[in-house]
Design an enzyme around this catalytic site. Structure first.
Site: not given
Ligand code: DQA
Length: 145
Positions: A9-10, A22, A97, A99, A106
């Site tokens: 998401p997002n 980001y 995983e 990010h 954070r």
């Molecule tokens: C994320 C980190 C997550 O905490 C956050 O909710 C995201 C992006 C990252 O890529 O840094 O949506 O996964």
């Protein structure tokens, strides 16, 4: 070797969304760069992005038989979704995983991941390079196994 890159998401908003965290590269930019690396490594990539937990889980289920490894940035579902964890364990496909941001630098609620203890590895904090490092890592791992 066939790999699936899942973004949750997002992550479709990356490039516009909170650029100080980001960055300014879009998800398309990140995916194009991954394709260049994949070509040099001789591996095939498929991409999937969804804002829906259920769609992500369905896609993980469908990937059985056609996917040797998964890179997953589950976005906020990382911190909440036992269902996503169960789906990844259920299909028993090795996953990394990923990010963009360093989740451990954070808010406290981002320090919990329901995925990392079952992942081959975790790459976070390097922006788009997190995906590149994860790709190199999973390809090396799968070549050796
Ligand atoms: C994320 C980190 C997550 O905490 C956050 O909710 C995201 C992006 C990252 O890529 O840094 O949506 O996964």
């Amino acid at each position: 070797m066939d790999l699936l890159i899942i973004n949750g998401p997002n992550l479709n908003l990356v490039g516009k969304r909170e650029p100080s965290i980001y960055g300014s590269e879009t998800l398309d930019d990140i995916q194009e760069e991954l394709l260049v690396t994949a070509k040099s490594l001789g591996v095939n990539l498929k991409f999937f992005q969804s804002n829906s937990e259920g769609e992500m889980i369905d896609h993980i289920h469908k990937s059985v038989g056609s996917t040797d490894g998964i890179l997953i940035n589950a976005g906020a579902y990382t911190h909440t979704s036992i269902a996503l964890r169960d789906a990844l364990l259920g299909v028993a496909i090795p996953f990394v995983e990923v990010h963009l941001s360093n989740i451990y630098a954070r808010e406290d609620f981002r320090h919990k991941s329901f995925l990392s203890d079952k992942s081959l590895g975790l790459v976070c904090g390097f922006g788009p390079i997190s995906y590149q490092l994860a790709l190199q890592g999973i390809v090396s791992f799968l070549h050796r196994s």
